[in-house]
Write a protein that holds these residues in place. Structure first.
Motif, PDB file in Angstrom:
ATOM      1  N   VAL A  50       0.841  -1.195   0.000  1.00 60.18           N
ATOM      2  CA  VAL A  50       0.000   0.000   0.000  1.00 60.18           C
ATOM      3  C   VAL A  50       0.880   1.251   0.000  1.00 60.18           C
ATOM      4  N   SER A  51       0.353   2.283  -0.647  1.00 59.86           N
ATOM      5  CA  SER A  51       1.095   3.533  -0.753  1.00 59.86           C
ATOM      6  C   SER A  51       0.130   4.703  -0.612  1.00 59.86           C
ATOM      7  N   ALA A  52       0.596   5.885  -0.914  1.00 59.51           N
ATOM      8  CA  ALA A  52      -0.215   7.091  -0.732  1.00 59.51           C
ATOM      9  C   ALA A  52      -1.471   7.096  -1.586  1.00 59.51           C
ATOM     10  N   THR A  53      -1.437   6.423  -2.730  1.00 56.22           N
ATOM     11  CA  THR A  53      -2.577   6.480  -3.657  1.00 56.22           C
ATOM     12  C   THR A  53      -3.483   5.250  -3.610  1.00 56.22           C
ATOM     13  N   THR A  54      -3.093   4.234  -2.862  1.00 56.50           N
ATOM     14  CA  THR A  54      -3.804   2.955  -2.915  1.00 56.50           C
ATOM     15  C   THR A  54      -5.277   3.070  -2.532  1.00 56.50           C
ATOM     16  N   LEU A  55      -5.551   3.657  -1.392  1.00 58.06           N
ATOM     17  CA  LEU A  55      -6.937   3.709  -0.920  1.00 58.06           C
ATOM     18  C   LEU A  55      -7.808   4.546  -1.836  1.00 58.06           C
TER      19      LEU A  55
ATOM     20  N   GLU B 185      -2.231  20.009  23.311  1.00 57.04           N
ATOM     21  CA  GLU B 185      -2.731  19.107  22.282  1.00 57.04           C
ATOM     22  C   GLU B 185      -1.976  17.787  22.339  1.00 57.04           C
ATOM     23  N   ARG B 186      -2.722  16.694  22.417  1.00 57.23           N
ATOM     24  CA  ARG B 186      -2.109  15.375  22.520  1.00 57.23           C
ATOM     25  C   ARG B 186      -2.626  14.471  21.397  1.00 57.23           C
ATOM     26  N   GLU B 187      -1.798  13.536  21.020  1.00 54.30           N
ATOM     27  CA  GLU B 187      -2.127  12.633  19.925  1.00 54.30           C
ATOM     28  C   GLU B 187      -2.874  11.419  20.444  1.00 54.30           C
ATOM     29  N   LEU B 188      -3.956  11.024  19.736  1.00 56.05           N
ATOM     30  CA  LEU B 188      -4.694   9.811  20.056  1.00 56.05           C
ATOM     31  C   LEU B 188      -4.113   8.639  19.267  1.00 56.05           C
ATOM     32  N   SER B 189      -4.445   7.432  19.691  1.00 57.75           N
ATOM     33  CA  SER B 189      -3.962   6.243  18.971  1.00 57.75           C
ATOM     34  C   SER B 189      -4.803   5.945  17.733  1.00 57.75           C
ATOM     35  N   LEU B 190      -5.929   6.647  17.577  1.00 59.16           N
ATOM     36  CA  LEU B 190      -6.815   6.424  16.443  1.00 59.16           C
ATOM     37  C   LEU B 190      -6.362   7.258  15.253  1.00 59.16           C
ATOM     38  N   GLY B 191      -6.096   6.585  14.144  1.00 61.52           N
ATOM     39  CA  GLY B 191      -5.578   7.268  12.963  1.00 61.52           C
ATOM     40  C   GLY B 191      -6.554   7.297  11.811  1.00 61.52           C
ATOM     41  N   THR B 192      -6.220   8.076  10.789  1.00 62.50           N
ATOM     42  CA  THR B 192      -7.018   8.123   9.562  1.00 62.50           C
ATOM     43  C   THR B 192      -6.091   7.950   8.363  1.00 62.50           C
ATOM     44  N   TRP B 193      -6.673   7.443   7.281  1.00 60.36           N
ATOM     45  CA  TRP B 193      -5.954   7.267   6.019  1.00 60.36           C
ATOM     46  C   TRP B 193      -6.836   7.858   4.932  1.00 60.36           C
ATOM     47  N   ASN B 194      -6.369   8.904   4.304  1.00 65.67           N
ATOM     48  CA  ASN B 194      -7.179   9.628   3.326  1.00 65.67           C
ATOM     49  C   ASN B 194      -8.539  10.017   3.893  1.00 65.67           C
ATOM     50  N   GLY B 195      -8.554  10.406   5.157  1.00 68.48           N
ATOM     51  CA  GLY B 195      -9.771  10.872   5.798  1.00 68.48           C
ATOM     52  C   GLY B 195     -10.678   9.788   6.345  1.00 68.48           C
ATOM     53  N   ARG B 196     -10.321   8.515   6.162  1.00 70.85           N
ATOM     54  CA  ARG B 196     -11.133   7.417   6.702  1.00 70.85           C
ATOM     55  C   ARG B 196     -10.508   6.872   7.977  1.00 70.85           C
TER      56      ARG B 196
ATOM     57  N   LYS C 255       4.535   7.213   6.930  1.00 71.30           N
ATOM     58  CA  LYS C 255       3.933   8.422   7.509  1.00 71.30           C
ATOM     59  C   LYS C 255       2.659   8.828   6.777  1.00 71.30           C
ATOM     60  N   LEU C 256       1.868   7.788   6.418  1.00 70.95           N
ATOM     61  CA  LEU C 256       0.615   8.031   5.707  1.00 70.95           C
ATOM     62  C   LEU C 256      -0.598   7.997   6.631  1.00 70.95           C
ATOM     63  N   LEU C 257      -0.387   7.572   7.869  1.00 69.74           N
ATOM     64  CA  LEU C 257      -1.472   7.595   8.836  1.00 69.74           C
ATOM     65  C   LEU C 257      -1.435   8.921   9.592  1.00 69.74           C
TER      66      LEU C 257
END
Length: 349
Positions: free
Chosen positions: A176-181, A227-238, A213-215
């Motif tokens: 998977v890469s930046a454009t896959t999803l 501001e703190r980072e959560l463990s929940l990530g997104t990929w292309n907004g999903r 570094k795509l998440l």
């Protein structure tokens, strides 16, 4: 080494009460996600315990703007009618039981092992649901594409358009890469790709995305304004969910992109969901906890076509059988595949 009785560890010299249970390493993220929904019409038809195993619910077609006619003041208005399809839903009942001997409590400083079982039932149910959901996904991607029937043509179009398999590409192209999803979602639903809300993947795939570094991880601001980072990530907004229960075979990993409520797995309850039975004689006395559940199973946009062999409850094997599923159609036309918010990506990682 500690002695064993009825699979319970105990030390005859000195034994303290159990304070830990084996951690559950199964995340069951699919079963807990917003991709799992319900259908109110199916629920109404099937929730009654004396109701049927199977229900067909109307699925209404849309009017078409292409039929608009020119009004020149001298032409009669023509009319068309909308199509009405049907969607099939099936119920699946599950059951289980656990037995604990009373004597186990005597030799473990009064530990209540049945209480330990009861506290795990909720998570156990998520495991059951996850297995059912993966069976459903396997089933719809195994629909028959043979022949030239409307159902076969619709199945072939869905499977081809809603599958983005890069596992056979050369080198980094198989990962998977930046454009896959974005490519996969456009291929599946075109300009309707915003119906996809989440992506669920194996940790091998998510780790690759992290390394690239795509998440993008969500953040929150604490009480101190930091501001703190959560463990929940997104990929292309999903939203990205990570679960090693996702299919993997031969070094290939399946990632699913799903819409909200795209899979129907609705717990409508059993007539007797929980029951405790006391056997005073066997093994000096033992208790058994029985659990029963009943679910409505379906997919938004795909109908379950019940075979005659299913007479009481659909098994996971039934749910995983492609012949039991069909893109909703009336024999002359099917609904647009772009309306089905399910897509999969197959990659090396």
């Amino acid at each position: 080494m500690a002695n064993k009785f009825d699979s319970k560890s105990f030390n005859p010299q000195a034994f303290g009460a159990y304070v830990k249970r084996v951690p559950n390493v199964k995340k069951n993220e699919l079963a807990k996600s917003g991709a799992v929904g319900s259908n109110e019409q199916a629920r109404s038809a099937l929730s009654n315990q004396t109701g049927s195993l199977y229900a067909r619910i109307p699925y209404f077609g849309r009017i078409d703007g292409s039929t608009s006619q020119n009004n020149d003041g001298n032409t009669d208005i023509g009319s068309t009618n909308t199509s009405t399809f049907e969607q099939g839903f099936v119920t699946a009942s599950r059951m289980d039981g656990w037995t604990e001997r009373s004597f186990s409590k005597n030799i473990t400083a009064g530990t209540d092992f049945m209480d330990n079982v009861a506290k795990q039932v909720s998570e156990y149910k998520f495991e059951v649901r996850q297995a059912m959901l993966l069976s459903i996904l396997k089933g719809i991607y195994s629909m028959s594409t043979d022949g030239d029937s409307v159902a076969a043509i619709a199945a072939k179009e869905f499977i081809e358009k809603h599958t983005h398999d890069i596992s056979g590409e050369v080198g980094e192209g198989a990962y998977v890469s930046a454009t896959t999803l974005n490519t996969a979602l456009q291929k599946a639903c075109g300009d309707n790709k915003d119906i996809f809300k989440l992506v669920i993947m194996h940790s091998v795939v998510s780790t690759n995305l992290e390394n690239l570094k795509l998440l993008k991880y969500m953040t929150y601001t604490d009480a101190d304004g930091v501001e703190r980072e959560l463990s929940l990530g997104t990929w292309n907004g999903r939203i990205v969910l990570v679960d090693d229960g996702m299919p993997s075979e031969g070094g290939n990993y399946t990632t699913y992109a799903l819409g909200e409520g795209s899979i129907i797995l609705d717990d409508i309850g059993d007539a007797v969901p929980y029951e405790m039975s006391r056997d005073a004689k066997t093994n000096g006395g033992q208790d058994t906890l029985y659990v029963r559940d009943r679910y409505i199973c379906g997919v938004d946009g795909i109908s379950f076509e019940k075979p005659a062999s299913i007479t009481a409850s659909a098994s996971n094997a039934d749910l995983a059988t492609g012949a039991n599923w069909a893109v909703i159609n009336d024999g002359t036309a099917s609904i647009p595949h772009k309306a089905i918010a399910i897509a999969k990506i197959v990659s090396k990682g």
